[in-house]
Design an enzyme around this catalytic site. Structure first.
Site, PDB file in Angstrom:
ATOM      1  CG  ASP A  13      41.921  40.885  33.581  1.00  0.00           C
ATOM      2  OD1 ASP A  13      42.766  41.793  33.521  1.00  0.00           O
ATOM      3  OD2 ASP A  13      42.005  39.918  34.364  1.00  0.00           O
TER       4      ASP A  13
ATOM      5  CB  SER B 214      29.434  36.396  35.942  1.00  0.00           C
ATOM      6  OG  SER B 214      28.365  35.464  36.001  1.00  0.00           O
TER       7      SER B 214
ATOM      8  CD  GLN C 164      43.869  43.116  37.103  1.00  0.00           C
ATOM      9  OE1 GLN C 164      43.669  41.955  37.469  1.00  0.00           O
ATOM     10  NE2 GLN C 164      43.956  43.455  35.826  1.00  0.00           N
TER      11      GLN C 164
ATOM     12  CG  ASN D  51      24.296  33.114  35.488  1.00  0.00           C
ATOM     13  OD1 ASN D  51      23.632  34.055  35.079  1.00  0.00           O
ATOM     14  ND2 ASN D  51      23.765  32.004  35.983  1.00  0.00           N
TER      15      ASN D  51
ATOM     16  CB  THR E 189      38.709  35.077  31.309  1.00  0.00           C
ATOM     17  OG1 THR E 189      40.089  35.332  31.615  1.00  0.00           O
ATOM     18  CG2 THR E 189      38.214  36.109  30.301  1.00  0.00           C
TER      19      THR E 189
ATOM     20  CG  HIS F 172      49.504  37.674  37.783  1.00  0.00           C
ATOM     21  ND1 HIS F 172      48.976  36.686  36.994  1.00  0.00           N
ATOM     22  CD2 HIS F 172      48.553  37.940  38.687  1.00  0.00           C
ATOM     23  CE1 HIS F 172      47.758  36.382  37.401  1.00  0.00           C
ATOM     24  NE2 HIS F 172      47.486  37.130  38.438  1.00  0.00           N
TER      25      HIS F 172
ATOM     26  CE1 TYR G 200      44.112  34.708  36.412  1.00  0.00           C
ATOM     27  CE2 TYR G 200      42.633  35.613  34.759  1.00  0.00           C
ATOM     28  CZ  TYR G 200      43.370  35.760  35.917  1.00  0.00           C
ATOM     29  OH  TYR G 200      43.361  36.964  36.575  1.00  0.00           O
TER      30      TYR G 200
ATOM     31  NE  ARG H  21      25.895  35.173  38.726  1.00  0.00           N
ATOM     32  CZ  ARG H  21      25.367  33.992  39.033  1.00  0.00           C
ATOM     33  NH1 ARG H  21      24.116  33.907  39.461  1.00  0.00           N
ATOM     34  NH2 ARG H  21      26.082  32.893  38.924  1.00  0.00           N
TER      35      ARG H  21
ATOM     36  CB  ALA I  27      34.946  44.780  41.633  1.00  0.00           C
TER      37      ALA I  27
ATOM     38  CE  LYS J  20      45.558  40.017  35.414  1.00  0.00           C
ATOM     39  NZ  LYS J  20      44.545  39.251  34.655  1.00  0.00           N
TER      40      LYS J  20
ATOM     41  CB  SER K  37      48.672  43.077  38.827  1.00  0.00           C
ATOM     42  OG  SER K  37      47.617  42.579  39.626  1.00  0.00           O
TER      43      SER K  37
END
Length: 369
Positions: free
Chosen positions: A50, A317, A236, A319, A23, A117, A55, A322, A264, A84, A212
């Site tokens: 996630d 994404s 992570q 979009n 996100t 995190h 964020y 996608r 990824a 996180k 993570s």
């Protein structure tokens, strides 16, 4: 295969959907887009979401999840939500209040997974006295304050150079610096932090706990902790065909810890934290040739690669096209020979090396893995 049904068992008895929706978005993207994209992702079939305090969009993501519950698309138990613990809250007494703040922003009763995190602790500049009660965190109504653009990779502490301070709450510096402009490192006993994470699980605030950006040494420190109550269910880390993390993956599997792959698909290549001369993963000739062979996108090949290695993979994404494409990774399978071709693309290329943190005693990337 239905993406909603493909899950991996965690070492605490819960299970995690193998495909997750990331996100994070750069600061210039309106926060409302996080809500829109999360709704699209749930409609497309994503059930693993996630996110993170860093964020600065948990309110919007929580609103999206709740709206899809209210309209009957999903039930709360269908959604696997990850948050996180940010690095300025690694002192044990700050762990539960930080999670409670996220829950208040989300307007959820619990998260499915709460992870540290990063092992690199930064000092916290006091702006109020955090109490271990969600009712005490009234400052959250101001969370969507104007602030400088994000200067760290959302997951792995990207480059911090000649940039302003990122804040999520007025007076709170997520990247506190001293009068000389240097990041303010903190010294924290990560085992004590982990004990506070265990208490969050016992309190029912999170179903599972993990980490993570931990290396093998740091994972072993937690695993060997006297009186360990719960093992980390996951680690992570950045993982893609240019950084396959084979040794770390093998170690995690040997300890029944799930590896979760962020970045990824490479990286968004924002200039403030990615070397612009680094190769673009999704333009790799071998990856593109394989995409043509399977009549898929390079992104789909990169995601499918991780699934076949037993890695939980995050796809980010905003979009709509996608987002829908990324869920289609369950519709095809790579041959073992093609998986080996992708294995051989490894060049130990870490897009987010966070060199400015290299002097921290818990900097994770100096070790081999």
């Amino acid at each position: 295969m239905d993406p909603k049904g493909w899950r991996l068992k965690l070492n605490d008895g819960h299970s995690i959907p193998v495909l997750g929706f990331g996100t994070y978005a750069p600061e210039e993207v309106p926060k409302s887009k996080a809500s829109e994209a999360t709704k699209l992702a749930i409609d497309a079939g994503f059930r693993h979401i996630d996110c993170a305090h860093l964020y600065n969009n948990e309110k919007e993501v929580g609103q999206a999840i709740r709206s899809k519950i209210e309209d009957g698309t999903v039930k709360r138990e269908d959604i696997f939500y990850t948050s996180k613990l940010w690095v300025t809250f690694l002192q044990p007494q700050l762990v539960q209040p930080a999670l409670e703040r996220s829950l208040k922003n989300l307007q959820l009763d619990y998260v499915d997974l709460y992870i540290i995190h990063s092992p690199v602790a930064l000092k916290r500049k006091e702006f109020n006295n955090l109490k271990s009660s969600a009712s005490k965190t009234q400052g959250n109504k101001h969370r969507n304050t104007q602030h400088a653009f994000l200067i760290m990779n959302p997951v792995s502490l990207g480059a911090v150079r000649n940039t302003k301070v990122h804040t999520a709450v007025p007076g709170e510096e997520l990247l506190p610096k001293d009068e000389h402009g240097k990041l303010m490192f903190d010294t924290v006993d990560l085992c004590a932090t982990w004990e506070a994470m265990e208490k969050c699980k016992d309190a029912g605030l999170t179903k599972s706990i993990g980490v993570s950006n931990f290396n093998r040494r740091q994972l072993e420190m937690i695993l060997n902790k006297p009186g360990l109550k719960y093992k980390p269910v996951c680690n992570q880390v950045e993982c893609h065909p240019y950084l396959t993390q084979r040794k770390l993956l093998d170690f995690c599997k040997s300890k029944d810890i799930v590896l979760v792959a962020y970045s990824a698909l490479g990286t968004q290549r924002l200039k403030q934290w990615v070397d612009q001369s680094s190769p673009v993963l999704l333009e790799d000739p071998a990856l593109c040739a394989m995409a043509k062979k399977y009549q898929r996108t390079p992104a789909q090949i990169a995601l499918r690669y991780q699934l076949q290695r037993g890695v939980v993979v995050l796809a980010k994404s905003y979009n709509e096209k996608r987002i829908k494409e990324n869920v289609q990774v369950f519709e095809f399978q790579l041959t073992s020979e093609d998986v080996k071709v992708l294995d051989d693309l490894n060049r130990n290329l870490r897009y987010f090396s966070a060199q400015m943190l290299a002097d921290h005693p818990e900097y994770p990337f100096s070790d081999e893995y």
